[in-house]
Design an enzyme around this catalytic site. Structure first.
Site, PDB file in Angstrom:
ATOM      1  N   SER A 264     -23.684 -12.722 -23.085  1.00  0.00           N
ATOM      2  CA  SER A 264     -24.974 -12.271 -22.677  1.00  0.00           C
ATOM      3  C   SER A 264     -25.832 -13.757 -23.508  1.00  0.00           C
ATOM      4  O   SER A 264     -25.297 -14.541 -23.651  1.00  0.00           O
ATOM      5  CB  SER A 264     -25.820 -11.582 -23.833  1.00  0.00           C
ATOM      6  OG  SER A 264     -26.130 -12.117 -25.323  1.00  0.00           O
ATOM      7  N   LYS A 265     -27.146 -14.464 -22.311  1.00  0.00           N
ATOM      8  CA  LYS A 265     -27.475 -15.162 -23.185  1.00  0.00           C
ATOM      9  C   LYS A 265     -27.623 -15.829 -24.540  1.00  0.00           C
ATOM     10  O   LYS A 265     -27.800 -16.725 -24.600  1.00  0.00           O
ATOM     11  CB  LYS A 265     -29.260 -15.079 -22.330  1.00  0.00           C
ATOM     12  CG  LYS A 265     -29.946 -16.824 -22.658  1.00  0.00           C
ATOM     13  CD  LYS A 265     -31.549 -16.113 -22.167  1.00  0.00           C
ATOM     14  CE  LYS A 265     -32.741 -17.281 -22.516  1.00  0.00           C
ATOM     15  NZ  LYS A 265     -32.926 -17.229 -24.057  1.00  0.00           N
ATOM     16  N   ARG A 266     -28.177 -14.007 -25.293  1.00  0.00           N
ATOM     17  CA  ARG A 266     -28.441 -14.689 -26.782  1.00  0.00           C
ATOM     18  C   ARG A 266     -26.527 -15.295 -27.293  1.00  0.00           C
ATOM     19  O   ARG A 266     -27.062 -15.916 -28.555  1.00  0.00           O
ATOM     20  CB  ARG A 266     -28.723 -13.083 -27.240  1.00  0.00           C
ATOM     21  CG  ARG A 266     -29.907 -12.764 -27.356  1.00  0.00           C
ATOM     22  CD  ARG A 266     -30.382 -11.479 -27.885  1.00  0.00           C
ATOM     23  NE  ARG A 266     -29.222 -10.595 -27.620  1.00  0.00           N
ATOM     24  CZ  ARG A 266     -29.918  -9.682 -26.719  1.00  0.00           C
ATOM     25  NH1 ARG A 266     -30.764  -9.662 -26.108  1.00  0.00           N
ATOM     26  NH2 ARG A 266     -28.344  -7.987 -26.178  1.00  0.00           N
ATOM     27  N   ASP A 269     -27.192 -18.872 -26.443  1.00  0.00           N
ATOM     28  CA  ASP A 269     -28.047 -19.269 -28.412  1.00  0.00           C
ATOM     29  C   ASP A 269     -28.396 -18.805 -28.639  1.00  0.00           C
ATOM     30  O   ASP A 269     -27.817 -20.905 -28.995  1.00  0.00           O
ATOM     31  CB  ASP A 269     -29.605 -18.682 -27.228  1.00  0.00           C
ATOM     32  CG  ASP A 269     -30.320 -19.098 -26.163  1.00  0.00           C
ATOM     33  OD1 ASP A 269     -30.304 -19.294 -25.505  1.00  0.00           O
ATOM     34  OD2 ASP A 269     -31.147 -17.782 -25.818  1.00  0.00           O
TER      35      ASP A 269
END
Length: 507
Positions: A264-266, A269
């Site tokens: 995921s994007k998380r 990040d």
């Protein structure tokens, strides 16, 4: 009878930036189409207007172009099945929903959202949290299967809100062959009566998807495994319409580098890598997300990495041109289980592509970065810089990590000087070496190196006692490309000048 022309589609929803998993889906579709001399089209599935995000469609098209995964038909490309945005095809879907109703495969449901919410709450209180509108519960609901026919007609004529639901048969086995997973079997008791047509006059994903795939003559549906639970409904709908179903292939997930679960994007990040092909700014929140393009990745390296994230060649080859990808790709070699994303391996791919890029091409790429720093050099000189730095570089910007290749060092590494430079002695030695340089007519790296070896042999000194001094003079530091290569690039005059400056500062 001739075989059908292969036709595949990539059908993203414009609800945000395109995840790298979506790019991989597009890539596999593209490779399959190209290998079989078929068509690869892009269709925008925007039936859910509530989740529409401005700019997302343009982002998707730009991302595919950057990756070199260009459709030959679809949104932005045209073709015989236009329009390719589902919202622009809205008028056609109602007739297909009505056809299923007339065939007994669908029905009108008049239950309001409030009534359905209330039923779900009651079910939870009764410790039945997974209540579904299905082959059992529909018999107690407000729909055309339970209401008198004249009441149904009156409600429709009166403009009452309704949806069209698929009438899933009870206790039937749905079996279909998945090219990746083999035979997949579901029982219809596990499935609910999905809404096909909404009260706002828009089709749901399920109806629009099936109708569009059929009318656009799609032969193979290659999509992510998150759509596997929807596949039995789609198979049943093809049966209901009496259409030939396409072949299905459900791709495995791309997994996070650490732990389990979908990337995921998380995760990006948290671990410091992009999950999107291009930078994205959320138009609602203003939140910025980084992309592979802006981080300095080659599109071919990004695509090569994605190719091997789920698919394996028959040999150990890792670097592929696009044509090699097309020639060797087969769906059968896609694995069933998810593939862990490795950000370090992605950097390795970029490094390989950077090294394989001709120096003059790299020079053109770094010129804008040099201009930003106020540095003006010829393309030929910049190509020489690239030649020296490319073996140590991962990204284009890494080629500029030797500032001494553009200007003489203004400072000298204090630790290096303290460790290697002996006042009085080192200066005299470097002065002698500078005089030797005068005698080199062809100032090439090979000639400089040969002269240096002769010089230290004549002096009875080891390489380790003299080479670091030369490097400090040229670069101010002890690490970097070979001193002879740096000297050849900057030229004899600049080399001698730097030696003189270093002696005056440090001796």
């Amino acid at each position: 009878m001739s075989e059908k022309r292969v036709r595949v589609r990539f059908a993203p929803s414009p609800t945000g930036p395109l995840h790298m998993g979506g790019v991989r889906t597009a890539l596999y579709n593209y490779l399959f189409a190209k290998k079989h001399g078929g068509d690869f089209l892009i269709r925008i599935e925007d039936t859910d207007q509530g989740r529409f995000v401005p700019g997302a469609e343009d982002y998707i098209l730009e991302a595919l172009k950057w990756c070199g995964i260009e459709p030959n038909e679809g949104v932005g490309y045209g073709g015989p099945h236009a329009p390719y945005r589902q919202s622009e095809r809205k008028p056609m879907y109602r007739a297909y929903a009505e056809e299923l109703v007339s065939k007994g495969w669908a029905y009108y449901a008049f239950d309001t959202p409030e009534e359905l919410d209330n039923i779900r709450k009651q079910a939870e209180l009764a410790k039945m949290p997974n209540w579904q509108y299905n082959s059992i519960s529909r018999n107690t609901m407000k729909n055309s299967l339970t209401l008198p026919a004249d009441d149904v007609q009156a409600r429709i004529a009166n403009g009452d809100a309704y949806v069209v639901r698929f009438k899933m048969p009870r206790n039937e086995e749905v079996r279909f062959h998945d090219i990746i997973r083999g035979w997949v079997v579901f029982n219809t008791n596990e499935l609910d009566d999905k809404v096909l047509f909404k009260s706002d006059g828009m089709p749901t994903y399920h109806l629009a998807n099936i109708v569009d795939d059929h009318t656009m003559e799609i032969t193979h549906v290659i999509r992510g495994e998150e759509w596997l639970p929807s596949a039995p409904l789609h198979v049943m709908m093809y049966r209901a319409f009496e259409w030939e179903a396409p072949e299905f292939a459900h791709l495995p997930l791309i997994l996070k580098p650490d732990g389990n679960g979908k990337l995921s994007k998380r995760d990006g990040d948290r671990l410091g890598f992009p999950v999107f092909p291009l930078n994205w700014k959320d138009p609602h929140t203003g939140e910025q997300s980084s992309g592979y393009r802006e981080r300095g990745y080659f599109p071919k390296a990004f695509v090569n990495m994605l190719l091997l994230l789920g698919w394996a060649p028959s040999n150990n080859q890792e670097i592929f041109t696009m044509q090699e990808m097309i020639d060797t790709f087969t769906i059968e070699r896609i694995g069933k289980s998810g593939s862990k994303f490795d950000p370090e391996k992605t950097k390795w791919f970029n490094q390989q592509y950077l090294r394989a890029t001709p120096n003059l091409e790299l020079a053109e790429m770094i010129q804008p970065l040099l201009k930003e720093k106020g540095i003006e050099v010829s393309n030929e000189y910049a190509a020489g810089v690239c030649e020296l730095m490319k073996e140590r570089a991962v990204f284009i910007q890494d080629l500029l990590e030797g500032p001494y290749l553009f200007s003489a060092p203004s400072t000298y590494d204090a630790d290096a000087v303290a460790k290697k430079w002996k006042k009085g002695e080192s200066g005299a030695l470097m002065n002698e070496w500078s005089n030797v340089l005068d005698g080199i007519s062809e100032f090439t790296s090979a000639n400089i190196e040969a002269s240096f070896k002769e010089f230290i042999t004549a002096k009875g000194l080891g390489m380790g006692a003299v080479m670091p001094l030369f490097r400090i003079c040229l670069t101010g530091v002890l690490t970097g490309p070979a001193s002879s290569e740096v000297a050849a690039l900057i030229g004899k005059e600049e080399t001698k000048k730097r030696i003189a400056t270093c002696i005056s500062v440090n001796d």
